[in-house]
Design an enzyme around this catalytic site. Structure first.
Site, short mmCIF file in Angstrom:
data_model
loop_
_atom_site.label_atom_id
_atom_site.label_comp_id
_atom_site.label_asym_id
_atom_site.label_seq_id
_atom_site.Cartn_x
_atom_site.Cartn_y
_atom_site.Cartn_z
N GLY A 47 0.84 -1.19 0.00
CA GLY A 47 0.00 0.00 0.00
C GLY A 47 0.87 1.23 0.00
CD GLN A 52 3.78 5.63 2.70
OE1 GLN A 52 2.79 5.07 2.26
NE2 GLN A 52 4.86 4.95 3.08
CB CYS A 100 6.28 1.56 6.83
SG CYS A 100 5.67 3.13 6.16
CG LEU A 101 6.87 0.90 0.66
CD1 LEU A 101 6.08 1.25 -0.59
CD2 LEU A 101 7.96 -0.12 0.35
CG HIS A 142 0.63 0.44 7.54
ND1 HIS A 142 1.73 0.00 8.24
CD2 HIS A 142 1.12 1.33 6.61
CE1 HIS A 142 2.81 0.60 7.78
NE2 HIS A 142 2.48 1.41 6.79
CD GLU A 143 -0.58 1.91 3.14
OE1 GLU A 143 -0.19 3.08 3.02
OE2 GLU A 143 0.20 0.95 3.25
CG HIS A 146 1.21 6.36 5.98
ND1 HIS A 146 2.45 6.73 6.43
CD2 HIS A 146 1.30 5.05 5.64
CE1 HIS A 146 3.28 5.67 6.36
NE2 HIS A 146 2.60 4.65 5.89
NI NI Z 1 3.52 2.76 5.56
#
Ligand code: NI
Length: 176
Positions: A47, A52, A100-101, A142-143, A146
């Site tokens: 995701g 981000q 997480c990216l 999670h997304e 953000h």
């Molecule tokens: Ni993330």
């Protein structure tokens, strides 16, 4: 279509409360979403949230067919979710490993609601209303975190279960 730079934890743009999207189905929105999918796929992520890549909008994408970063994860339909609202369906929580990216190379054990309802809109302004559990529920939580400036390490309760992916999961063959 462009792979965008993913901001890393420490960048103050990851800590903002994202602004709601007010106009749907525009060329700019479609272009942004295409870039987000390119960026997510290039990074093999499950995701990605607009903040981000430095975009201050309440917009997330997610989706998993079979992801080498999450070999045990269930498939999750590819989804564009805008201006989301999440509600737990009951009080049950589940612990699970997350990465997480924006936090490359690390994983942590994070508690999440086990079952949630989420609502919002797709890129055309059509309503989305789903009840989900398991990995799908985890990815959405999670997304959407953000969008309120929360990164998963802020939710880790036991830092003995937080560390480098290459050490925790040497068989994964991944470095993030
Ligand atoms: Ni993330």
């Amino acid at each position: 279509m462009t792979v965008r730079e993913i901001l890393k934890m420490g960048d103050p743009r990851l800590l903002r409360i994202a602004k709601p999207v007010s106009v749907f189905n525009t060329r700019e929105l479609q272009s942004l979403i295409a870039d987000m999918f390119d960026t997510m796929h290039a990074a093999e992520g499950a995701g990605l949230a607009a903040p981000q890549i430095g975009i201050d909008l309440a917009l997330v994408i997610f989706g998993v067919r079979q992801n080498p970063r999450y070999p045990d994860a269930d498939a999750v339909p590819e989804t564009v979710l805008i201006n989301p609202t999440l509600t737990p369906l009951d009080a049950a929580e589940e612990d699970g490993w997350e990465g997480c990216l924006s936090v490359p190379g690390l994983r942590g054990m994070v508690p999440r609601w086990a079952r949630i309802r989420y609502t919002g809109f797709d890129q055309y302004g059509a309503p989305i209303d789903r009840e989900v559990d398991g990995f799908h529920a985890r990815v959405v939580q999670h997304e959407c975190d953000h969008l309120v400036g929360t990164l998963y390490p802020m939710r880790v309760r036991d830092f003995r279960q937080f560390g480098y992916t290459s050490v925790l999961f040497p068989d994964l063959g991944a470095d993030d």
